[in-house]
Design an enzyme around this catalytic site. Structure first.
Site, PDB file in Angstrom:
ATOM      1  N   GLU A   1     -11.129  -0.511 -26.809  1.00 36.46           N
ATOM      2  CA  GLU A   1     -11.669  -0.891 -25.461  1.00 36.46           C
ATOM      3  C   GLU A   1     -10.540  -1.329 -24.760  1.00 36.46           C
ATOM      4  OE1 GLU A   1     -15.369  -3.445 -25.115  1.00 36.46           O
ATOM      5  OE2 GLU A   1     -13.495  -4.941 -24.146  1.00 36.46           O
TER       6      GLU A   1
ATOM      7  N   TYR B   1     -17.270  -2.556 -17.773  1.00 40.72           N
ATOM      8  CA  TYR B   1     -17.987  -2.548 -16.380  1.00 40.72           C
ATOM      9  C   TYR B   1     -17.259  -3.390 -15.280  1.00 40.72           C
ATOM     10  CZ  TYR B   1     -21.988  -1.550 -13.603  1.00 40.72           C
ATOM     11  OH  TYR B   1     -23.024  -1.342 -12.672  1.00 40.72           O
TER      12      TYR B   1
ATOM     13  N   HIS C   1     -18.792   1.633 -20.068  1.00 38.25           N
ATOM     14  CA  HIS C   1     -19.773   0.724 -20.063  1.00 38.25           C
ATOM     15  C   HIS C   1     -20.672   0.976 -18.851  1.00 38.25           C
ATOM     16  CE1 HIS C   1     -17.537  -2.034 -23.110  1.00 38.25           C
ATOM     17  NE2 HIS C   1     -17.259  -0.778 -23.156  1.00 38.25           N
TER      18      HIS C   1
ATOM     19  N   ARG D   1     -27.217  -4.877 -21.147  1.00 30.34           N
ATOM     20  CA  ARG D   1     -28.015  -5.642 -20.215  1.00 30.34           C
ATOM     21  C   ARG D   1     -26.941  -6.241 -19.062  1.00 30.34           C
ATOM     22  NH1 ARG D   1     -30.181 -11.456 -20.649  1.00 30.34           N
ATOM     23  NH2 ARG D   1     -27.952 -11.976 -20.573  1.00 30.34           N
ATOM     24  N   GLY D   2     -25.807  -6.693 -19.581  1.00 28.54           N
ATOM     25  CA  GLY D   2     -24.963  -7.346 -18.613  1.00 28.54           C
ATOM     26  C   GLY D   2     -25.106  -8.960 -18.606  1.00 28.54           C
TER      27      GLY D   2
ATOM     28  N   TYR E   1     -25.201  -7.608 -32.196  1.00 32.12           N
ATOM     29  CA  TYR E   1     -24.593  -9.047 -32.371  1.00 32.12           C
ATOM     30  C   TYR E   1     -24.617  -9.498 -33.927  1.00 32.12           C
ATOM     31  CZ  TYR E   1     -24.859  -8.386 -27.404  1.00 32.12           C
ATOM     32  OH  TYR E   1     -24.709  -8.135 -25.982  1.00 32.12           O
TER      33      TYR E   1
ATOM     34  N   GLN F   1      -7.721 -18.231 -24.682  1.00 32.94           N
ATOM     35  CA  GLN F   1      -8.658 -17.153 -24.253  1.00 32.94           C
ATOM     36  C   GLN F   1      -9.690 -16.938 -25.535  1.00 32.94           C
ATOM     37  OE1 GLN F   1      -6.604 -13.274 -25.127  1.00 32.94           O
ATOM     38  NE2 GLN F   1      -7.002 -12.886 -23.105  1.00 32.94           N
TER      39      GLN F   1
END
Length: 288
Positions: A17, A49, A78, A108-109, A146, A213
């Site tokens: 990714e 995204y 995405h 969904r975001g 998840y 992070q």
């Protein structure tokens, strides 16, 4: 080529990714990263995204297209939905199609208090169902899962039931949120299998390289930090190079165990860091 074709091979998938540059940075800045990542020859590279949910600002489509055209590596875009209407999704799907992008990770975001939520899509399963309705088999659709349950879910069992809705709506491949304790992933796999989720599930692995992070990421997604990793964070938190090396070794240990247990694939959250991705890839290639 659709992502689903990867899982017809005998070996596990190994994928990356990346995320687009910030709005304040030129898009060209991503290509130095891609030049190096492409040499590692992942099975596909997904492109996140736009920050805050804005497709217009995301550069996702162009980067995903260039990954395929310039580097000859399959890509996935995405696509999140809570800040898009059906009309806007239609335009995005056409844009992706015109650029030769046929793999979508439907999400969904995350909620952003600075943006108004739209009402056409409440869940990722709604987006998946709509894409299938308006586009048929034009796109391969992946979904997120998840291992420790979504933060908003009342329980892991409830979240797995919601995941089944994504699969029934048309998702034929899943990528997991990051996790640092493989036992959570195996427990999740068992629960998914018991309710009939039988699509390939890639394990999402994020190497730890920065203490603040990773603490921020954990606060966002709810992943647990096991004692071994916490010891690493406390010991090397103020020594960045040592933490990076310890984080790489920890991620390799996770991946080795997952591959030994027959995982369908590894999705490496590269954080746009070719050095870390390269170190891990060198070891993974010997395993698969």
């Amino acid at each position: 080529m659709f992502i689903s074709e990867l899982f017809k091979k005998e070996r596990p998938a190994f994928t990356f990714e990346v995320f687009p540059p910030k709005k304040t940075s030129p898009i060209e800045s991503i290509y130095e990263t891609l030049d190096e990542l492409a040499k590692l020859n992942p099975d596909f590279i997904s492109v996140t995204y736009g920050a805050g949910g804005s497709y217009a600002d995301s550069k996702t489509c162009k980067i995903a297209s260039d990954i395929q055209e310039k580097y000859h590596i399959m890509s996935a875009a995405h696509l999140s939905c809570i800040y898009n209407s059906k009309e806007e999704i239609d335009l995005i799907l056409e844009d992706l199609k015109q650029h030769g992008i046929h793999n979508i990770l439907a999400l969904r975001g995350d909620e952003n208090p600075d943006l108004p939520i739209k009402t056409d899509f409440k869940h990722a399963s709604d987006l998946i169902e709509y894409i299938k309705e308006v586009s048929g088999d034009t796109f391969h659709i992946s979904g997120a899962c998840y291992p420790e349950g979504h933060l908003e879910a009342e329980s892991l069992e409830a979240d797995v039931r919601n995941l089944k809705r994504k699969v029934m709506a048309g998702a034929t491949h899943l990528i997991s949120q990051l996790f640092f304790d493989n036992s959570y992933f195996y427990n999740f796999q068992d629960k998914a299998g018991m309710i009939g989720i039988n699509v390939p599930i890639e394990a999402g692995i994020m190497p730890v390289s920065n203490k603040s992070q990773i603490e921020k990421m954990v606060s966002i997604c709810g992943a647990s930090i096991p004692a071994k990793l916490n010891t690493i964070l406390q010991k090397y938190g103020d020594r960045p190079e040592d933490l990076r090396e310890a984080g790489i070794e920890y991620a390799i240990g996770q991946i080795e165990d997952l591959l030994d247990k027959g995982v369908d694939g590894i999705h490496l959250y590269t954080m746009n860091n070719p050095y870390i991705a390269g170190r891990i890839t060198e070891v993974v290639r010997q395993m698969i």
